[in-house]
Design a protein around this motif. Structure first.
Motif, PDB file in Angstrom:
ATOM      1  N   PRO A 101      -9.120   2.391  12.162  1.00  0.00           N
ATOM      2  CA  PRO A 101      -9.513   2.869  10.840  1.00  0.00           C
ATOM      3  C   PRO A 101      -8.382   3.528  10.058  1.00  0.00           C
ATOM      4  CG  PRO A 101     -10.444   4.249  12.588  1.00  0.00           C
ATOM      5  CD  PRO A 101      -9.883   3.046  13.247  1.00  0.00           C
ATOM      6  N   VAL A 102      -7.452   4.215  10.735  1.00  0.00           N
ATOM      7  CA  VAL A 102      -6.382   4.927  10.035  1.00  0.00           C
ATOM      8  C   VAL A 102      -5.349   3.944   9.495  1.00  0.00           C
ATOM      9  CG1 VAL A 102      -4.471   6.552  10.308  1.00  0.00           C
ATOM     10  CG2 VAL A 102      -6.705   7.073  11.310  1.00  0.00           C
ATOM     11  N   GLN A 103      -4.842   3.060  10.358  1.00  0.00           N
ATOM     12  CA  GLN A 103      -3.842   2.106   9.908  1.00  0.00           C
ATOM     13  C   GLN A 103      -4.431   1.110   8.907  1.00  0.00           C
ATOM     14  OE1 GLN A 103      -0.724   2.455  10.546  1.00  0.00           O
ATOM     15  NE2 GLN A 103      -0.970   4.100  12.024  1.00  0.00           N
ATOM     16  N   SER A 104      -5.686   0.760   9.084  1.00  0.00           N
ATOM     17  CA  SER A 104      -6.349  -0.119   8.125  1.00  0.00           C
ATOM     18  C   SER A 104      -6.391   0.517   6.742  1.00  0.00           C
ATOM     19  CB  SER A 104      -7.769  -0.439   8.596  1.00  0.00           C
ATOM     20  OG  SER A 104      -8.469  -1.179   7.624  1.00  0.00           O
ATOM     21  N   ALA A 105      -6.762   1.795   6.675  1.00  0.00           N
ATOM     22  CA  ALA A 105      -6.815   2.493   5.382  1.00  0.00           C
ATOM     23  C   ALA A 105      -5.428   2.617   4.776  1.00  0.00           C
ATOM     24  CB  ALA A 105      -7.449   3.873   5.572  1.00  0.00           C
ATOM     25  N   PHE A 106      -4.415   2.890   5.598  1.00  0.00           N
ATOM     26  CA  PHE A 106      -3.050   3.047   5.096  1.00  0.00           C
ATOM     27  C   PHE A 106      -2.552   1.746   4.467  1.00  0.00           C
ATOM     28  CE2 PHE A 106       1.582   2.702   6.122  1.00  0.00           C
ATOM     29  CZ  PHE A 106       2.041   3.612   5.179  1.00  0.00           C
ATOM     30  N   LEU A 107      -2.687   0.615   5.183  1.00  0.00           N
ATOM     31  CA  LEU A 107      -2.169  -0.650   4.672  1.00  0.00           C
ATOM     32  C   LEU A 107      -3.003  -1.179   3.510  1.00  0.00           C
ATOM     33  CD1 LEU A 107      -1.092  -2.436   7.977  1.00  0.00           C
ATOM     34  CD2 LEU A 107       0.328  -1.205   6.330  1.00  0.00           C
ATOM     35  N   THR A 108      -4.313  -0.987   3.582  1.00  0.00           N
ATOM     36  CA  THR A 108      -5.141  -1.396   2.452  1.00  0.00           C
ATOM     37  C   THR A 108      -4.797  -0.565   1.224  1.00  0.00           C
ATOM     38  OG1 THR A 108      -6.925  -1.953   3.991  1.00  0.00           O
ATOM     39  CG2 THR A 108      -7.499  -1.836   1.661  1.00  0.00           C
ATOM     40  N   GLY A 109      -4.509   0.717   1.422  1.00  0.00           N
ATOM     41  CA  GLY A 109      -4.103   1.575   0.311  1.00  0.00           C
ATOM     42  C   GLY A 109      -2.828   1.095  -0.336  1.00  0.00           C
ATOM     43  N   LEU A 110      -1.854   0.670   0.467  1.00  0.00           N
ATOM     44  CA  LEU A 110      -0.613   0.143  -0.111  1.00  0.00           C
ATOM     45  C   LEU A 110      -0.900  -1.074  -0.986  1.00  0.00           C
ATOM     46  CD1 LEU A 110       1.942   0.384   2.845  1.00  0.00           C
ATOM     47  CD2 LEU A 110       1.492   2.039   1.024  1.00  0.00           C
ATOM     48  N   ARG A 111      -1.817  -1.893  -0.542  1.00  0.00           N
ATOM     49  CA  ARG A 111      -2.190  -3.052  -1.362  1.00  0.00           C
ATOM     50  C   ARG A 111      -2.731  -2.622  -2.728  1.00  0.00           C
ATOM     51  NH1 ARG A 111      -7.193  -6.108   0.863  1.00  0.00           N
ATOM     52  NH2 ARG A 111      -8.203  -4.478  -0.378  1.00  0.00           N
ATOM     53  N   GLU A 112      -3.401  -1.459  -2.756  1.00  0.00           N
ATOM     54  CA  GLU A 112      -3.995  -0.943  -3.991  1.00  0.00           C
ATOM     55  C   GLU A 112      -3.104   0.089  -4.689  1.00  0.00           C
ATOM     56  OE1 GLU A 112      -6.693  -2.415  -4.971  1.00  0.00           O
ATOM     57  OE2 GLU A 112      -6.752  -3.576  -3.100  1.00  0.00           O
ATOM     58  N   ARG A 113      -1.826   0.172  -4.292  1.00  0.00           N
ATOM     59  CA  ARG A 113      -0.850   1.123  -4.859  1.00  0.00           C
ATOM     60  C   ARG A 113      -1.252   2.571  -4.601  1.00  0.00           C
ATOM     61  NH1 ARG A 113       1.749  -0.962 -10.546  1.00  0.00           N
ATOM     62  NH2 ARG A 113       2.156  -3.118  -9.946  1.00  0.00           N
TER      63      ARG A 113
END
Length: 313
Positions: free
Chosen positions: A21-33
């Motif tokens: 859940p943590v790494q998923s949120a981090f990388l998905t966040g980068l996709r969304e700036r």
């Protein structure tokens, strides 16, 4: 002395990882700036986020948004960018502590030269035009002289989250086989197999190493071995490799060539895979222009007695 060979060599494989859940949120966040960190037990916000607390080793999931602006804590200039690096022109590798973070993030800093970079300088993220949910969604950092940017209020909940990544692990290097293996490779070009005999234990090493790993002495006496040999052990391969045009199943074996003191690797052909056995006598099969045998096939001789190869298992 013959010219020692050199050749470029690439070791490459794709590494697939599922994300928590943590790494998923981090990388998905980068996709969304959006840049997300995680709060540790000592109050620090870790960016990039860790899945477990570095102090207590407990799992942590308290996501915290930080700003896309920050401060360079240390850096090193890269005069000659390599294939696959973030920028194709000279740049700085920099550790950047983003505003609101307690740790620094390593990434490229685009600057006109090393004189334009210094510890303490202010920078901001330059986002990639196309983002997929990877660290490369940060194209690089760039100098910034404005005020800290406003946060978006992201909590880590996104539509279509990134759940896994594939990282291409690759190592490019130049391999020099050395004197002994150069002689071995050149001999293979003439369809001969040459090893070297240890002057102490008299074992013949194929391929030769230039020294005996048991006695620790140099080897320089060349000995031609084979071409026939004996299967000592083997395995049946059932998973097809992407870069090999060989249909599965097939057999890969250790083969003790006649006169050799240890076995080398080779593929077994010309026989059903389920009929390959220890002690099978084989010979090399060459293809036109090849520098090494394509595979080994049965000779039709009776199987070798176990006692003749048991020391090479």
């Amino acid at each position: 002395m013959p010219e020692v060979l050199q050749a470029p060599l690439v070791v490459e494989f794709p590494f697939t990882r599922s994300l928590g859940p943590v790494q998923s949120a981090f990388l998905t966040g980068l996709r969304e700036r959006v840049v997300l960190g995680v709060r540790a037990s000592d109050g620090r916000v870790l960016v990039p986020p860790a899945e477990y607390d570095p102090v207590t080793a407990e799992e942590i999931r308290d996501l915290v948004e930080v700003a896309p602006t920050g401060t360079v804590t240390t850096w090193a200039w890269n005069h000659d960018p390599r294939r696959g690096q973030p920028l194709t022109t000279p740049f700085a590798w920099a550790l950047v502590r983003l505003d609101g973070a307690g740790t620094a993030l390593l990434h490229a800093l685009d600057a006109p030269g090393p004189d334009a970079v210094h510890t303490g300088m202010r920078v901001r993220i330059r986002w990639a035009e196309e983002r997929t949910g990877a660290i490369t969604d940060i194209a690089c950092f760039e100098p910034y002289h404005g005020e800290p940017m406003q946060l978006t209020g992201a909590t880590g909940e996104f539509e279509d989250p990134v759940t896994g990544i594939v990282a291409a692990a690759r190592l490019d290097y130049t391999y020099a086989p050395g004197r002994a293996q150069t002689a071995y490779i050149n001999a293979l070009g003439g369809r001969r197999t040459v090893g070297e005999r240890c002057p102490s234990c008299r074992k013949v090493y194929v391929p030769p190493r230039g020294a005996c790993p048991t006695c620790g002495v140099a080897t320089d006496e060349q000995v031609e071995v084979g071409p026939r040999g004996t299967v000592t052990t083997f395995c049946i391969v059932n998973i097809k490799a992407k870069n090999l045009d060989i249909e599965v199943p097939y057999v890969y074996a250790h083969i003790a060539l006649d006169g050799a003191g240890l076995a080398l690797h080779g593929r077994i052909g010309g026989i059903p895979y389920d009929e390959v056995r220890m002690g099978l006598r084989v010979e090399p099969v060459w293809t036109e222009g090849a520098r090494y045998p394509d595979h080994y096939r049965p000779t039709g001789e009776p199987d070798a007695d176990y006692d003749t190869y048991r020391e090479m298992l």
